[in-house]
Design a protein around this motif. Structure first.
Motif, PDB file in Angstrom:
ATOM      1  N   ASN A 151       0.746  -1.227   0.126  1.00 26.39           N
ATOM      2  CA  ASN A 151       0.128  -0.129   0.124  1.00 26.39           C
ATOM      3  C   ASN A 151       0.882   1.292  -0.109  1.00 26.39           C
ATOM      4  N   GLY A 152       2.146   1.220   0.327  1.00 22.12           N
ATOM      5  CA  GLY A 152       2.862   2.424   0.612  1.00 22.12           C
ATOM      6  C   GLY A 152       3.802   2.870  -0.731  1.00 22.12           C
ATOM      7  N   LEU A 153       3.450   2.046  -1.732  1.00 23.73           N
ATOM      8  CA  LEU A 153       4.233   2.219  -3.108  1.00 23.73           C
ATOM      9  C   LEU A 153       4.038   3.407  -4.049  1.00 23.73           C
ATOM     10  N   GLY A 154       2.768   4.023  -3.606  1.00 19.05           N
ATOM     11  CA  GLY A 154       2.558   5.325  -4.512  1.00 19.05           C
ATOM     12  C   GLY A 154       1.791   4.935  -5.569  1.00 19.05           C
ATOM     13  N   LEU A 155       1.637   3.668  -5.654  1.00 23.09           N
ATOM     14  CA  LEU A 155       0.822   3.491  -7.182  1.00 23.09           C
ATOM     15  C   LEU A 155      -0.638   3.764  -7.172  1.00 23.09           C
ATOM     16  N   ASP A 156      -1.132   4.800  -6.731  1.00 23.76           N
ATOM     17  CA  ASP A 156      -2.628   5.079  -6.568  1.00 23.76           C
ATOM     18  C   ASP A 156      -2.960   6.453  -7.419  1.00 23.76           C
ATOM     19  N   THR A 157      -2.156   6.637  -8.437  1.00 25.77           N
ATOM     20  CA  THR A 157      -2.626   7.973  -9.262  1.00 25.77           C
ATOM     21  C   THR A 157      -3.176   7.519 -10.658  1.00 25.77           C
ATOM     22  N   ILE A 158      -3.916   8.230 -11.229  1.00 27.29           N
ATOM     23  CA  ILE A 158      -4.343   8.125 -12.524  1.00 27.29           C
ATOM     24  C   ILE A 158      -3.953   9.160 -13.574  1.00 27.29           C
ATOM     25  N   GLY A 214      -2.861   3.551 -11.732  1.00 27.85           N
ATOM     26  CA  GLY A 214      -1.978   2.707 -10.780  1.00 27.85           C
ATOM     27  C   GLY A 214      -2.534   1.386 -10.226  1.00 27.85           C
ATOM     28  N   ALA A 215      -1.801   0.559 -10.022  1.00 28.63           N
ATOM     29  CA  ALA A 215      -2.104  -0.830  -9.628  1.00 28.63           C
ATOM     30  C   ALA A 215      -3.132  -0.515  -8.276  1.00 28.63           C
ATOM     31  N   LEU A 223     -11.342   5.356  -9.069  1.00 34.45           N
ATOM     32  CA  LEU A 223     -11.347   4.949 -10.601  1.00 34.45           C
ATOM     33  C   LEU A 223     -12.933   5.141 -10.895  1.00 34.45           C
ATOM     34  N   ALA A 224     -13.869   4.738 -10.497  1.00 38.25           N
ATOM     35  CA  ALA A 224     -14.942   4.937 -11.068  1.00 38.25           C
ATOM     36  C   ALA A 224     -15.649   6.372 -10.929  1.00 38.25           C
ATOM     37  N   THR A 258       2.198  -3.007 -11.535  1.00 37.36           N
ATOM     38  CA  THR A 258       2.133  -1.833 -11.135  1.00 37.36           C
ATOM     39  C   THR A 258       1.183  -0.768 -11.929  1.00 37.36           C
ATOM     40  N   SER A 259       0.630  -1.144 -13.023  1.00 40.34           N
ATOM     41  CA  SER A 259      -0.469  -0.127 -13.729  1.00 40.34           C
ATOM     42  C   SER A 259      -1.225  -1.136 -14.753  1.00 40.34           C
TER      43      SER A 259
END
Length: 316
Positions: free
Chosen positions: A52-59, A70-71, A78-79, A214-215
């Motif tokens: 959860n801390g890897l920063g893969l939460d962007t679009i 991001g994964a 996302l919706a 990753t994405s």
């Protein structure tokens, strides 16, 4: 639940290396499927790697006009994303059709693609299941099969893939981006990501041991009418008996994928070509190799009826 060790990954490469070096390790993000399976002792990881801390939460927009998701982007985010709603409406609609609001707040893009079947025999540890224990047999064959697969099935497994989001991703020709322990990267077309059961139903995706998503990348928007129609036993919090995701252009041409019928999102190129000729023609291609049971034979007709409703909606 069995005892396990836990670590927070400090980098993408470190996460992949940790999972590669320990075959009994699992990645955990939202945990909406994994934790349930651990409680039932269907999944028994010795080690959990929190990503959860890897920063893969962007679009983000891609250079060619597409979208990189991001994964770890949550299904709710996302919706609700403005670009997704405007340019990839099918994806937004499919996400909202899945699970509940609470689960969508936790579930991630990668986790959604990787969720495991909801076949009742897979969940019942008293029943033989080739997905849980390869070579033990398939209790679903000859059992209660109303919810199970009708196409792409094998003598080893008739389970279905439960994801609504994956159906939309298949129509949109998404690409899954990954990293391996050695730092090498792959781009896997969504068409090749999920596997049919064949003789090895326990091998569900194209990922290698420790390979980390990753994405997910969407190509530039294709326009047209985006429709997702899900037929289920109750109005919410239920998996599809049959679902149809489609993008249909004003001239009647388009793309279509079906859920609730196979071990992976079901899309056949020739069915896309038949869409302009109507639901019967397209459904005939989609279900050409169907092997239904007496209990789920209705799904073959339901695909055609649902697709007819989608086409009618697209035509206004």
């Amino acid at each position: 639940m069995r005892a396990f060790t836990y670590e927070r990954a400090q980098s993408i490469e470190a996460a992949a290396q940790a999972a590669t070096s320990n075959p009994e390790a699992k990645f955990i993000a939202g945990g909406t499927n994994l934790l349930d399976l651990m409680k039932l002792e269907i999944e028994r990881p010795a080690h959990l790697i929190d990503v959860n801390g890897l920063g893969l939460d962007t679009i983000e927009a891609t250079s060619d006009g597409g979208l990189r998701i991001g994964a770890l982007v949550r299904n709710t985010a996302l919706a609700a994303n403005e670009t997704v709603r405007r340019d990839y409406g099918l994806l937004s609609r499919a996400l909202v059709a899945g699970a509940s609001g609470q689960l969508r707040n936790k579930a991630t893009t990668a986790g959604n693609l990787l969720q495991r079947t909801r076949c009742p025999y897979f969940y019942d540890r008293n029943q033989p299941c080739n997905k849980r224990q390869p070579g033990s047999g398939c209790s679903a064959i000859g059992g209660v099969t109303r919810q199970l697969g009708v196409v792409g099935v094998s003598d080893a497994c008739i389970a279905t893939h439960p994801s609504d989001m994956a159906i939309a991703m298949r129509v949109l020709d998404a690409v899954v981006e990954t990293v391996k322990a050695d730092g090498s990267r792959r781009s896997i077309p969504i068409a090749d990501f999920h596997k049919l059961p064949g003789k090895t139903p326990h091998i569900e995706t194209a990922l290698d041991q420790g390979e980390f998503i990753t994405s997910v990348v969407l190509p530039p928007p294709i326009g047209g009418k985006h429709i997702y129609k899900k037929v289920r036993d109750r109005a919410s919090y239920a998996f599809a008996l049959v679902s149809v995701g489609a993008v249909i252009q004003p001239d009647g041409k388009g793309r279509v994928a079906v859920g609730g019928v196979a071990h992976k999102p079901w899309r056949i190129g020739q069915a896309d070509a038949e869409l302009e000729n109507g639901a019967k023609a397209a459904a005939a291609v989609l279900m050409a190799d169907a092997r239904p049971t007496e209990q789920n034979r209705f799904k073959v007709d339901l695909v055609e009826r649902t697709l007819r409703a989608v086409i009618a909606e697209a035509r206004g």
